[in-house]
Motif scaffolding. Sequence first.
Motif, PDB file in Angstrom:
ATOM      1  N   ILE A  34      -2.376  31.689  -3.663  1.00 24.68           N
ATOM      2  CA  ILE A  34      -1.094  31.763  -2.961  1.00 24.68           C
ATOM      3  C   ILE A  34      -0.817  30.450  -2.242  1.00 24.68           C
ATOM      4  N   ALA A  35      -1.838  29.902  -1.604  1.00 24.73           N
ATOM      5  CA  ALA A  35      -1.647  28.661  -0.848  1.00 24.73           C
ATOM      6  C   ALA A  35      -1.150  27.531  -1.745  1.00 24.73           C
ATOM      7  N   VAL A  36      -1.720  27.407  -2.938  1.00 26.49           N
ATOM      8  CA  VAL A  36      -1.340  26.307  -3.824  1.00 26.49           C
ATOM      9  C   VAL A  36      -0.027  26.583  -4.550  1.00 26.49           C
ATOM     10  N   THR A  37       0.097  27.767  -5.144  1.00 32.35           N
ATOM     11  CA  THR A  37       1.249  28.025  -6.029  1.00 32.35           C
ATOM     12  C   THR A  37       2.497  28.493  -5.289  1.00 32.35           C
ATOM     13  N   GLU A  38       2.320  29.137  -4.118  1.00 36.62           N
ATOM     14  CA  GLU A  38       3.486  29.663  -3.415  1.00 36.62           C
ATOM     15  C   GLU A  38       3.843  28.865  -2.161  1.00 36.62           C
ATOM     16  N   ALA A  39       2.928  28.053  -1.688  1.00 39.22           N
ATOM     17  CA  ALA A  39       3.198  27.258  -0.483  1.00 39.22           C
ATOM     18  C   ALA A  39       3.265  25.771  -0.804  1.00 39.22           C
ATOM     19  N   VAL A  40       2.165  25.213  -1.289  1.00 38.49           N
ATOM     20  CA  VAL A  40       2.080  23.757  -1.466  1.00 38.49           C
ATOM     21  C   VAL A  40       3.041  23.252  -2.541  1.00 38.49           C
ATOM     22  N   ILE A  41       2.977  23.820  -3.729  1.00 44.57           N
ATOM     23  CA  ILE A  41       3.781  23.278  -4.837  1.00 44.57           C
ATOM     24  C   ILE A  41       5.284  23.426  -4.580  1.00 44.57           C
ATOM     25  N   ASP A  50       0.830  -1.203   0.000  1.00 45.76           N
ATOM     26  CA  ASP A  50       0.000   0.000   0.000  1.00 45.76           C
ATOM     27  C   ASP A  50       0.862   1.249   0.000  1.00 45.76           C
ATOM     28  N   GLY A  51       0.274   2.340  -0.486  1.00 44.97           N
ATOM     29  CA  GLY A  51       0.949   3.619  -0.394  1.00 44.97           C
ATOM     30  C   GLY A  51       0.897   4.156   1.027  1.00 44.97           C
ATOM     31  N   THR A  52       1.451   5.336   1.229  1.00 43.96           N
ATOM     32  CA  THR A  52       1.491   5.943   2.562  1.00 43.96           C
ATOM     33  C   THR A  52       0.895   7.347   2.508  1.00 43.96           C
ATOM     34  N   VAL A  53       0.397   7.800   3.650  1.00 44.48           N
ATOM     35  CA  VAL A  53      -0.147   9.152   3.784  1.00 44.48           C
ATOM     36  C   VAL A  53       0.662   9.886   4.844  1.00 44.48           C
ATOM     37  N   GLU A  54       1.135  11.069   4.496  1.00 43.26           N
ATOM     38  CA  GLU A  54       1.912  11.894   5.417  1.00 43.26           C
ATOM     39  C   GLU A  54       1.184  13.212   5.671  1.00 43.26           C
ATOM     40  N   MET A  55       1.426  13.774   6.855  1.00 42.00           N
ATOM     41  CA  MET A  55       0.836  15.057   7.228  1.00 42.00           C
ATOM     42  C   MET A  55       1.947  16.085   7.395  1.00 42.00           C
ATOM     43  N   HIS A  56       1.762  17.261   6.814  1.00 42.83           N
ATOM     44  CA  HIS A  56       2.776  18.313   6.885  1.00 42.83           C
ATOM     45  C   HIS A  56       2.120  19.657   7.164  1.00 42.83           C
ATOM     46  N   GLU A  57       2.891  20.580   7.731  1.00 44.46           N
ATOM     47  CA  GLU A  57       2.472  21.963   7.923  1.00 44.46           C
ATOM     48  C   GLU A  57       3.432  22.864   7.163  1.00 44.46           C
ATOM     49  N   ILE A  58       2.877  23.772   6.387  1.00 45.53           N
ATOM     50  CA  ILE A  58       3.697  24.656   5.550  1.00 45.53           C
ATOM     51  C   ILE A  58       3.503  26.093   6.026  1.00 45.53           C
ATOM     52  N   GLN A  59       4.567  26.696   6.451  1.00 43.27           N
ATOM     53  CA  GLN A  59       4.521  28.088   6.880  1.00 43.27           C
ATOM     54  C   GLN A  59       4.707  28.997   5.654  1.00 43.27           C
ATOM     55  N   HIS A  60       3.894  30.047   5.607  1.00 45.85           N
ATOM     56  CA  HIS A  60       4.017  31.032   4.529  1.00 45.85           C
ATOM     57  C   HIS A  60       3.908  32.420   5.149  1.00 45.85           C
ATOM     58  N   PRO A  61       4.763  33.361   4.743  1.00 47.61           N
ATOM     59  CA  PRO A  61       4.740  34.694   5.375  1.00 47.61           C
ATOM     60  C   PRO A  61       3.425  35.437   5.197  1.00 47.61           C
ATOM     61  N   SER A  79      -1.861  31.283   9.952  1.00 49.91           N
ATOM     62  CA  SER A  79      -1.865  29.839  10.218  1.00 49.91           C
ATOM     63  C   SER A  79      -1.134  29.104   9.094  1.00 49.91           C
ATOM     64  N   PRO A  80      -0.499  27.990   9.413  1.00 48.00           N
ATOM     65  CA  PRO A  80       0.169  27.222   8.361  1.00 48.00           C
ATOM     66  C   PRO A  80      -0.846  26.547   7.448  1.00 48.00           C
ATOM     67  N   VAL A  81      -0.399  26.199   6.254  1.00 46.89           N
ATOM     68  CA  VAL A  81      -1.218  25.412   5.343  1.00 46.89           C
ATOM     69  C   VAL A  81      -0.993  23.944   5.684  1.00 46.89           C
ATOM     70  N   GLN A  82      -2.058  23.283   6.085  1.00 42.01           N
ATOM     71  CA  GLN A  82      -1.962  21.852   6.372  1.00 42.01           C
ATOM     72  C   GLN A  82      -1.964  21.089   5.046  1.00 42.01           C
ATOM     73  N   LEU A  83      -1.101  20.084   4.948  1.00 46.04           N
ATOM     74  CA  LEU A  83      -1.003  19.324   3.709  1.00 46.04           C
ATOM     75  C   LEU A  83      -1.007  17.830   4.014  1.00 46.04           C
ATOM     76  N   ARG A  84      -1.941  17.138   3.394  1.00 47.86           N
ATOM     77  CA  ARG A  84      -2.022  15.675   3.453  1.00 47.86           C
ATOM     78  C   ARG A  84      -1.486  15.159   2.114  1.00 47.86           C
ATOM     79  N   VAL A  85      -0.528  14.226   2.163  1.00 48.54           N
ATOM     80  CA  VAL A  85       0.143  13.755   0.944  1.00 48.54           C
ATOM     81  C   VAL A  85       0.012  12.248   0.832  1.00 48.54           C
ATOM     82  N   TYR A  86      -0.413  11.802  -0.325  1.00 43.91           N
ATOM     83  CA  TYR A  86      -0.424  10.367  -0.631  1.00 43.91           C
ATOM     84  C   TYR A  86       0.780  10.055  -1.501  1.00 43.91           C
ATOM     85  N   LEU A  87       1.620   9.125  -1.015  1.00 48.86           N
ATOM     86  CA  LEU A  87       2.771   8.642  -1.779  1.00 48.86           C
ATOM     87  C   LEU A  87       2.486   7.208  -2.212  1.00 48.86           C
ATOM     88  N   PRO A  88       2.725   6.869  -3.466  1.00 45.05           N
ATOM     89  CA  PRO A  88       2.310   5.564  -3.987  1.00 45.05           C
ATOM     90  C   PRO A  88       3.162   4.424  -3.445  1.00 45.05           C
TER      91      PRO A  88
END
Length: 323
Positions: free
Chosen positions: A184-191, A97-108, A112-121
């Motif tokens: 901003i959240a998607v293009t400057e923080a998440v990606i 199975d793949g894995t799911v990770e949780m991350h927090e991304i700080q942006h100026p 509040s940080p952008v919470q990110l849930r990631v699925y890795l295959p």
Amino acid sequence: MQHDQLDREQVRAYTQSNRRPRRSGLLVRIVGVLFFYLLCSIALMSCALDTANPLPATLGPTIHQTHTPKASQSTPLPTPLQRSFATHTPIKCLSSDGTVEMHEIQHPGFVSPVQLRVYLPPCYDQDSLATYPTLILLHGLLATDSQWDELGVVELADQLIQDGDAPPFIILMPWIRNSQDPLIAVTEAVIPYARERWRLAEGRQFWAIGGISRGAGQAVYIGLLQPERFKAIGLHSPAFLHTPEFLLTRYLALDAAERPEIWFDIGESDSLLDSATLLLETFDQAGVQIVSQTRPGDHTLDYWRMHLPEYLDWYLSFWLAEG
């Protein structure tokens, strides 16, 4: 007779006199040649068998697996997948199975940080050379990054990859709060964050973005403002944040080669049906065709869960076509 008891001339004479005489004769030579080729053939067959059936030690971390892989050698993966994605990954590894990770991304720009849930295959950590297509999925107004996970996208992705119906791919599921600008959240923080940490395939043909309800409105806005980044935009029961005329203007301003593919679906009993279909009518009047579906259902988790396989099939169709 011992060699150390003789001088050099005696040693030479000794070795000459004790050398096995060369056999002559045509028949003997023919037999010798045939015997030589027989030995070579046996050696080559042995090497071929070793290559086809490597020792467990060559599998590295997967040597402890005892279950039968779903994607076995008797059911080869699709050719486009083998050529384009994770070509170094052992097929047996894909049964995990793949894995799911949780991350927090700080942006100026955000308190509040952008919470990110990631699925890795499956096999992501066992193949350092492969790069992966990336799907960004945005949640609805009252939901969080867990919404797509709760709909079953992780389990479905595992199943598609393990069955050989999809290339291994990565899913980014951010939680974009009401106070955060989605662009901003998607293009400057998440990606940027994701590119630094995971092996994401380059090129817009390997990127797609989609969303549910308000997330769909954010997805089409981001996708049309970033056409060089996204090949496909998925709108699932969309709540648009901008007028259809504005979105059409943005779309028509793009060169034909830059225009992303767009999917649209909504339930027949959805309260947003009238406003959502206005976008279809606006695009249709301008001669722009969008893949659209109206099905029985409402603005509910049950509706999205039922049609989740169709959503992933559509996103994956672009990546499978890249072989």
